[in-house]
Scaffold this motif. Sequence first.
Motif, short mmCIF file in Angstrom:
data_model
loop_
_atom_site.label_atom_id
_atom_site.label_comp_id
_atom_site.label_asym_id
_atom_site.label_seq_id
_atom_site.Cartn_x
_atom_site.Cartn_y
_atom_site.Cartn_z
N LYS A 138 4.23 10.44 11.38
CA LYS A 138 3.77 8.88 11.32
C LYS A 138 2.52 8.35 11.30
O LYS A 138 1.93 7.89 10.82
CB LYS A 138 5.00 8.21 11.20
CG LYS A 138 5.00 7.22 10.76
CD LYS A 138 5.12 6.63 9.48
CE LYS A 138 5.58 4.93 9.09
NZ LYS A 138 4.40 4.62 7.69
N GLU A 141 -0.77 9.63 9.41
CA GLU A 141 -0.59 8.83 8.34
C GLU A 141 -0.59 7.06 8.74
O GLU A 141 -1.89 6.28 7.69
CB GLU A 141 0.85 8.92 7.87
CG GLU A 141 0.98 10.38 6.64
CD GLU A 141 2.15 10.48 6.78
OE1 GLU A 141 3.14 11.41 5.70
OE2 GLU A 141 3.43 9.01 6.86
N ASP A 142 -0.27 6.30 9.36
CA ASP A 142 -0.63 4.69 9.87
C ASP A 142 -2.60 5.30 10.21
O ASP A 142 -2.13 3.86 10.07
CB ASP A 142 0.63 4.93 10.84
CG ASP A 142 1.86 4.30 10.36
OD1 ASP A 142 2.21 4.10 8.90
OD2 ASP A 142 2.55 4.02 10.81
N SER A 145 -4.09 5.54 7.32
CA SER A 145 -4.17 4.67 6.20
C SER A 145 -5.22 2.86 7.21
O SER A 145 -5.83 2.45 5.61
CB SER A 145 -2.97 4.47 6.45
OG SER A 145 -3.26 2.91 4.99
N SER A 146 -4.90 2.73 8.49
CA SER A 146 -5.85 1.26 8.28
C SER A 146 -6.76 1.88 7.79
O SER A 146 -7.98 1.12 8.41
CB SER A 146 -5.17 1.45 9.90
OG SER A 146 -3.93 0.35 9.93
N GLY A 152 -0.18 4.14 2.88
CA GLY A 152 0.76 4.97 3.56
C GLY A 152 1.14 6.32 2.42
O GLY A 152 1.08 8.12 2.72
N LYS A 153 1.14 6.23 1.57
CA LYS A 153 1.88 7.54 0.56
C LYS A 153 0.76 8.26 -0.02
O LYS A 153 1.40 9.42 -0.23
CB LYS A 153 2.77 6.71 -0.57
CG LYS A 153 4.18 5.97 -0.66
CD LYS A 153 4.70 6.98 0.08
CE LYS A 153 6.39 6.88 0.44
NZ LYS A 153 7.40 8.28 0.98
N VAL A 155 -1.72 8.54 1.98
CA VAL A 155 -2.54 9.51 2.84
C VAL A 155 -1.27 10.49 2.61
O VAL A 155 -1.93 11.95 3.33
CB VAL A 155 -2.53 8.65 3.95
CG1 VAL A 155 -2.53 10.12 5.05
CG2 VAL A 155 -3.40 7.88 4.16
N GLU A 156 0.08 10.30 3.04
CA GLU A 156 0.69 11.49 2.63
C GLU A 156 0.88 12.40 2.49
O GLU A 156 0.76 13.81 2.47
CB GLU A 156 1.72 10.85 2.50
CG GLU A 156 3.57 11.74 3.01
CD GLU A 156 4.91 11.15 2.49
OE1 GLU A 156 5.61 12.08 3.09
OE2 GLU A 156 4.36 10.00 2.13
#
Length: 210
Positions: A138, A141-142, A145-146, A152-153, A155-156
Amino acid sequence: MSSSEYKFQIDQKVVYPSQGVGKITDITEKKFKDQMLTYYVIYLAVSDMVVMVPVDRVEELGIRAIVSAEEAQKAIDMMSEEVEPITSDWKLRYQMNMDLLKKGTIMDIATIVRCLYHRSKVKELPILERKLYDSAKKLLEDEISSALDMPGKEVESILLSKLEPMGLVRDAKHSTNANSFDDDEEFLDDDTEIINDDDEDEDDMDGDED
């Protein structure tokens, strides 16, 4: 000291390795043990909580700025690199990965995710390792993403495609649950945690070994 002289500025995004990606919402003073200390007030969206961290403890706690887009891409590419042999002693593996989490660089966090993802495909992870994997995943990913200004999805999905090269579909029966952060911290009445004393670093590591 003016706000411009601090390491982090209000509205800046930061990474708190043990908690997640947060945003500096204020820089304020508060009395602690008869002494006035300056604190960063950090909002952590992933857990919807606010923490107050003394300005002079941010390096000790590993709090840092979000990486550049280039560094984020390096972490993504690392997911597809060959994995070195992983010890079957889960307690040793857990401690090694906890040490990486405390160091807190994006490459350290990516290493944890890659290591535990592939281990989970060999044998189901013990509960503590599963929680560590979920937290690191998490956090990774966060931050990506930033850094890349990407959902985020998305990136996942990108990370999974790197972990499973050439579209290889593996047995997912041992994949971990998305249960990112523990809920056992104590907070003030206004949902604000003030970080001052040394935190407990070690979880209870009793349990079955692999």
